[in-house]
Write an enzyme that holds these catalytic residues in place. Structure first.
Site, PDB file in Angstrom:
ATOM      1  N   GLU A  33       0.817  -1.208   0.000  1.00 27.45           N
ATOM      2  CA  GLU A  33       0.000   0.000   0.000  1.00 27.45           C
ATOM      3  C   GLU A  33       0.855   1.265   0.000  1.00 27.45           C
ATOM      4  O   GLU A  33       0.475   2.286  -0.590  1.00 27.45           O
ATOM      5  CB  GLU A  33      -0.958  -0.027   1.184  1.00 27.45           C
ATOM      6  N   GLU A  59      -3.431  -9.670   4.006  1.00 28.00           N
ATOM      7  CA  GLU A  59      -4.225  -9.378   5.202  1.00 28.00           C
ATOM      8  C   GLU A  59      -5.294 -10.424   5.484  1.00 28.00           C
ATOM      9  O   GLU A  59      -5.561 -10.758   6.653  1.00 28.00           O
ATOM     10  CB  GLU A  59      -4.870  -7.995   5.078  1.00 28.00           C
TER      11      GLU A  59
END
Length: 275
Positions: free
Chosen positions: A122, A142
């Site tokens: 990210e 995640e």
């Protein structure tokens, strides 16, 4: 390259600075220096990164920045040990690591070696160009920990990759190699291992020769026209993610990581009233 003052992030284990800034001419290199943690981001490091990029934005002599990591890693994302202890590396209004929700106004290049996983991916997506080693890999794992890539990964990937590739990254949580992502248009340059920073410096050197106001304006037009509703999308995402972030699945995922075991997921309660 002349080194400037390190930022305030301190690794609590080594008492060493976790973010270093170097610079020459119009280029600043911002380096995450937690290689023993694969440059995972804890809250002090997030604060230090935000400060480093604020200083870059405020420095009229700097036109472009490079974000990279020390020790052959870009970043493995959030430091789940600190997350399990309740220290979240997300800053109000700024997102993960202090920049994913509100990136700098000037151009930033990610120079990626090794892992760019989870929040590390990210961070790269929050940059404007990505240079990566051929041995680098990118992932949003995640879901394997009962978490959601809420640092912009799930918002930015569908704008930059085909739908099914974005879904593969989001749902499998498995890495994709830099050369494949370059074929898909996500990465600007692929280099030999150990050469990502050199290639990023070459690109930055060319960029910083251009008009500084024009650079900021060009970035603003592209960013705001393409992601005009980005702040609204982050707000909507937060409403959806907040219950999961504080829920038992996320806690179990972080605890399993710390205890080096597979997560023991609870079976969701079925709503028999649903149509």
């Amino acid at each position: 390259m002349q080194q400037t003052k390190p930022q305030a992030g301190v690794d609590n284990n080594t008492r060493e600075q976790t973010v270093h800034v170097t610079g020459t001419g119009g280029v600043r290199v911002i380096t995450i220096t937690r290689p023993k943690k694969r440059n995972a981001i804890d809250r002090p490091t997030a604060i230090a990164l935000a400060a480093a990029f604020d200083a870059f934005d405020a420095d009229d002599s700097a036109s472009v920045a490079i974000l990279t990591g020390a020790g052959g890693y870009f970043s493995a994302g959030a430091d789940l040990v600190s997350v399990a202890a309740g220290e979240i590396p997300v800053l109000e209004g700024r997102g993960f690591a202090g920049i994913t929700r509100r990136p700098p106004t000037k151009p930033v290049i990610a120079a990626v070696e090794g892992y760019a996983y989870a929040g590390g991916f990210e961070l790269a997506l929050a940059c404007d160009l990505i240079v990566a080693s051929s041995a680098a890999a990118f992932a949003l794992p995640e879901v394997k920990r009962g978490l959601i890539a809420a640092g912009g990964g799930l918002l930015r990937l569908p704008d930059r990759l085909p739908y099914h590739i974005a879904m593969e990254l989001a749902l499998l949580g498995e890495p994709i190699a830099a050369p494949r992502l370059a074929e898909l248009g996500l990465i600007n340059r692929v280099t030999d291992p150990g050469k990502a920073l050199d290639a990023a410096l070459e690109l930055a050197g060319k960029i910083q020769l251009n008009g500084p106001v024009a650079l900021k304006t060009a970035k603003r037009i592209i960013s705001e026209s393409r992601f005009a509703a980005s702040e609204e999308r982050f707000a909507i995402q937060e409403e959806i993610v907040a219950p999961l972030r504080s829920g038992p699945e996320a806690r179990e995922g972080a605890l399993a990581f710390v205890e080096r075991r597979d997560p023991a997921w609870m079976t969701p309660v079925r709503d028999d009233t649903a149509v």
